[in-house]
Design a protein around this motif. Structure first.
Motif, PDB file in Angstrom:
ATOM      1  N   ILE A   1       1.025  -1.161  -1.121  1.00 56.19           N
ATOM      2  CA  ILE A   1       0.014  -0.873  -2.142  1.00 56.19           C
ATOM      3  C   ILE A   1       0.655  -0.029  -3.242  1.00 56.19           C
ATOM      4  O   ILE A   1       1.695   0.613  -3.029  1.00 56.19           O
ATOM      5  N   VAL A   2       0.027  -0.085  -4.417  1.00 53.81           N
ATOM      6  CA  VAL A   2       0.390   0.825  -5.503  1.00 53.81           C
ATOM      7  C   VAL A   2      -0.899   1.494  -5.969  1.00 53.81           C
ATOM      8  O   VAL A   2      -1.865   0.812  -6.315  1.00 53.81           O
ATOM      9  N   ASP A   3      -0.896   2.818  -5.908  1.00 53.44           N
ATOM     10  CA  ASP A   3      -2.081   3.598  -6.237  1.00 53.44           C
ATOM     11  C   ASP A   3      -1.696   4.576  -7.339  1.00 53.44           C
ATOM     12  O   ASP A   3      -0.930   5.519  -7.101  1.00 53.44           O
ATOM     13  N   ASP A   4      -2.195   4.343  -8.547  1.00 53.06           N
ATOM     14  CA  ASP A   4      -1.820   5.190  -9.692  1.00 53.06           C
ATOM     15  C   ASP A   4      -0.297   5.302  -9.822  1.00 53.06           C
ATOM     16  O   ASP A   4       0.231   6.399 -10.047  1.00 53.06           O
ATOM     17  N   GLY A   5       0.389   4.188  -9.644  1.00 47.27           N
ATOM     18  CA  GLY A   5       1.842   4.185  -9.812  1.00 47.27           C
ATOM     19  C   GLY A   5       2.623   4.579  -8.569  1.00 47.27           C
ATOM     20  O   GLY A   5       3.843   4.436  -8.533  1.00 47.27           O
ATOM     21  N   GLU A   6       1.931   5.059  -7.513  1.00 45.39           N
ATOM     22  CA  GLU A   6       2.632   5.440  -6.293  1.00 45.39           C
ATOM     23  C   GLU A   6       2.681   4.282  -5.304  1.00 45.39           C
ATOM     24  O   GLU A   6       1.641   3.718  -4.928  1.00 45.39           O
ATOM     25  N   TRP A   7       3.896   3.936  -4.902  1.00 47.06           N
ATOM     26  CA  TRP A   7       4.068   2.876  -3.897  1.00 47.06           C
ATOM     27  C   TRP A   7       3.905   3.453  -2.497  1.00 47.06           C
ATOM     28  O   TRP A   7       4.483   4.489  -2.170  1.00 47.06           O
ATOM     29  N   VAL A   8       3.159   2.740  -1.658  1.00 49.36           N
ATOM     30  CA  VAL A   8       3.062   3.100  -0.240  1.00 49.36           C
ATOM     31  C   VAL A   8       3.255   1.823   0.575  1.00 49.36           C
ATOM     32  O   VAL A   8       2.606   0.801   0.317  1.00 49.36           O
ATOM     33  N   LEU A   9       4.165   1.888   1.556  1.00 47.73           N
ATOM     34  CA  LEU A   9       4.496   0.742   2.404  1.00 47.73           C
ATOM     35  C   LEU A   9       3.951   0.958   3.807  1.00 47.73           C
ATOM     36  O   LEU A   9       3.695   2.085   4.216  1.00 47.73           O
ATOM     37  N   ASP A  10       3.840  -0.154   4.549  1.00 50.93           N
ATOM     38  CA  ASP A  10       3.585  -0.120   6.001  1.00 50.93           C
ATOM     39  C   ASP A  10       2.096   0.066   6.317  1.00 50.93           C
ATOM     40  O   ASP A  10       1.465   1.005   5.849  1.00 50.93           O
ATOM     41  N   SER A  11       1.587  -0.815   7.171  1.00 44.79           N
ATOM     42  CA  SER A  11       0.138  -0.831   7.410  1.00 44.79           C
ATOM     43  C   SER A  11      -0.371   0.437   8.099  1.00 44.79           C
ATOM     44  O   SER A  11      -1.537   0.809   7.919  1.00 44.79           O
ATOM     45  N   TRP A  12       0.446   1.122   8.900  1.00 46.82           N
ATOM     46  CA  TRP A  12      -0.006   2.409   9.447  1.00 46.82           C
ATOM     47  C   TRP A  12       0.143   3.526   8.411  1.00 46.82           C
ATOM     48  O   TRP A  12      -0.753   4.364   8.255  1.00 46.82           O
ATOM     49  N   LEU A  13       1.276   3.525   7.703  1.00 45.60           N
ATOM     50  CA  LEU A  13       1.502   4.604   6.725  1.00 45.60           C
ATOM     51  C   LEU A  13       0.501   4.528   5.580  1.00 45.60           C
ATOM     52  O   LEU A  13       0.071   5.559   5.053  1.00 45.60           O
ATOM     53  N   ILE A  14       0.110   3.309   5.195  1.00 45.29           N
ATOM     54  CA  ILE A  14      -0.898   3.165   4.138  1.00 45.29           C
ATOM     55  C   ILE A  14      -2.236   3.752   4.600  1.00 45.29           C
ATOM     56  O   ILE A  14      -2.901   4.491   3.871  1.00 45.29           O
ATOM     57  N   ALA A  15      -2.636   3.430   5.831  1.00 43.63           N
ATOM     58  CA  ALA A  15      -3.918   3.959   6.341  1.00 43.63           C
ATOM     59  C   ALA A  15      -3.885   5.489   6.376  1.00 43.63           C
ATOM     60  O   ALA A  15      -4.851   6.155   5.984  1.00 43.63           O
ATOM     61  N   GLU A  16      -2.755   6.048   6.826  1.00 43.14           N
ATOM     62  CA  GLU A  16      -2.647   7.511   6.873  1.00 43.14           C
ATOM     63  C   GLU A  16      -2.657   8.109   5.465  1.00 43.14           C
ATOM     64  O   GLU A  16      -3.274   9.152   5.225  1.00 43.14           O
ATOM     65  N   TYR A  17      -1.988   7.425   4.533  1.00 40.22           N
ATOM     66  CA  TYR A  17      -1.991   7.864   3.133  1.00 40.22           C
ATOM     67  C   TYR A  17      -3.422   7.892   2.581  1.00 40.22           C
ATOM     68  O   TYR A  17      -3.838   8.849   1.919  1.00 40.22           O
ATOM     69  N   LEU A  18      -4.181   6.823   2.862  1.00 40.14           N
ATOM     70  CA  LEU A  18      -5.542   6.731   2.309  1.00 40.14           C
ATOM     71  C   LEU A  18      -6.435   7.854   2.847  1.00 40.14           C
ATOM     72  O   LEU A  18      -7.223   8.437   2.100  1.00 40.14           O
ATOM     73  N   ASP A  19      -6.290   8.170   4.152  1.00 43.29           N
ATOM     74  CA  ASP A  19      -7.082   9.282   4.702  1.00 43.29           C
ATOM     75  C   ASP A  19      -6.665  10.615   4.103  1.00 43.29           C
ATOM     76  O   ASP A  19      -7.500  11.475   3.824  1.00 43.29           O
ATOM     77  N   GLU A  20      -5.356  10.788   3.910  1.00 40.32           N
ATOM     78  CA  GLU A  20      -4.868  12.071   3.399  1.00 40.32           C
ATOM     79  C   GLU A  20      -5.232  12.257   1.930  1.00 40.32           C
ATOM     80  O   GLU A  20      -5.652  13.337   1.517  1.00 40.32           O
ATOM     81  N   LYS A  21      -5.102  11.187   1.157  1.00 36.54           N
ATOM     82  CA  LYS A  21      -5.356  11.302  -0.282  1.00 36.54           C
ATOM     83  C   LYS A  21      -6.849  11.288  -0.600  1.00 36.54           C
ATOM     84  O   LYS A  21      -7.279  11.871  -1.598  1.00 36.54           O
TER      85      LYS A  21
END
Lengths: 280, 280
Positions: free
Chosen positions: B62-82
């Motif tokens: 995914i790209v969120d406001d220019g930030e790339w996030v990879l990996d289906s677990w890391l993306i889910a953790e990113y979404l909860d944290e952000k």
């Protein structure tokens, strides 16, 4: 607030005084996790209704400042609700659902099959007053004489051990089911292995089983609750010629647990998929 | 904060435009759960590195406001944290550990076996540009020509369905793996069934499978993300003479899920254990 930090636990015991029930084991660990001391009411299968004043036919049961709480899940939920400032057992409703799945898997994969190997010892180690009850009820539940049910167990134990690979895979990449610290999922599953240790008159797992690290740490928890002298060593099973490997000595890296952190992290796998040599 | 409430998702698609990857499906559901709209970048297996500017060989990304996030677990953790104020995906560290176990079980029990039934369709439905890549890599991974691997699948599909009973048992007594609402465990597992629907050119489950309630509710989530017209109906498998029951029509009450609320709640079970008739 539990007076003197003590909660009364109605135990289900063998002649040795060791706990037999995996569910009582889970609650012993849960009470340890919450930091409580236990006032243990001893006893076996016979006379539970009499001991508890008609409150329950099953154990565990606790009494906390006069309040009776039954059932190993309901007790855990009660402890979290009543004592939210102490370490949490079940941090999210999803944990209970997942734990039911994982515990169901462990019962189907190992606890049930192990019962066909250890039911005679389960009876022999029970309180004298329980022998007749255990003999009759287990023969009815399992469809045969206990002495006959255990026949051939030496041919079954290696496969039961081999079938635990999914549990090993999870614990290879995590210290506890709780994450960095144990929670009630660990307690539930450890309760099954403590039940195993209470009845295993011959070892169930190899001495170098990868589960041993988690099991040793789990049996040591809360002042060594799982180190009761009545328990047997569950390690020491040996692979005979013709037996399956007792555990996978060369597990494939568990793909679902690998994280993609960019092309470098997937390069070797990509080369393998494409049948290419990896450039060093 | 995601501009216009939109997050860019790099998809992995079939010719129909339906998502093929269970991991991308999980992230589509996760983004829906967090209330985001998706700006989908289409494409298949070919050219992922080119599409992502060298950021990754695997999807989702995914790209969120220019930030790339990879990996289906890391993306889910990113979404909860952000986005902690939006609905939570992973409410406790224990959920990830348990989900890895349950997902590993589902892959071993069904996804892998289903792949031996559907790999030809998996290739046939992929983007034209991906055909050669899928044909070669899957033949290498699975050890044979795709047309040969699927032979006899009509004899395998009934047993795969029968083997899902542990999942049915859990979902009989719970609406979601998340409890009263879905969470990322549901998304992970539903992602596997959405993968199934993307490749199933013949049904995998009986029309009256008890899993259907959870699956229908799951496919309807977040505006019907799982109702893409490129997906096949996974229901409609019929039991032939000699096949195992496709699911257990008379499941024993799942003992581990029953609660002891006092002698009345256990009276019938006690009578059965003791071989006594229950007094009505």
């Amino acid at each position: 607030m539990a007076e003197n930090n003590k909660i009364t636990l109605y135990d289900l015991q063998l002649e040795s005084g060791a706990t037999i029930s995996p569910f009582v084991w889970a609650i012993k660990l849960a009470l340890g996790h919450k930091g409580f001391d236990m006032d243990v009411v001893p006893g076996g299968f016979t006379g539970i209704m009499e001991r508890t004043g008609g409150k329950t036919e099953r154990l565990p049961a606790i009494v906390d400042d006069g309040e009776w709480v039954l059932d190993s899940w309901l007790i855990a939920e009660y402890l979290d609700e009543k004592y939210p400032d102490r370490p949490t057992l079940i941090g999210d409703p999803s944990i209970k659902v997942s734990a039911q799945f994982i515990e169901g898997w462990l019962w189907g994969t190992a606890v049930g099959p192990w019962m066909t190997c250890y039911v005679k010892s389960y009876r022999d180690r029970s309180l004298q007053v329980d022998h007749e009850y255990v003999t009759e009820t287990r023969a009815r539940m399992m469809g045969g004489k206990l002495e006959d049910i255990v026949v051939g167990r030496e041919d079954r134990l290696p496969q039961i051990s081999a079938n635990l690979e999914l549990l090993r895979g999870t614990l290879r990449s995590n210290d506890w089911f709780g994450g960095e610290a144990p929670n009630y999922v660990d307690h539930r599953l450890l309760g099954c292995f403590l039940w195993l240790a209470s009845v295993a008159d011959t070892p169930a797992l190899a001495s170098d089983d990868p589960l041993r690290d988690w099991l040793d740490r789990g049996f040591d928890l809360y002042g060594g609750l799982g180190r009761h002298p009545g328990l047997s060593d569950i390690f020491g099973l040996e692979q005979r010629p013709g037996d399956p490997e007792l555990f996978d000595h060369n597990p494939r890296e568990f793909g679902l647990n690998k994280r993609n952190t960019g092309p470098e992290s997937t390069r070797a796998e990509t080369a393998a998929i494409k049948g290419e040599a990896v450039n060093a």
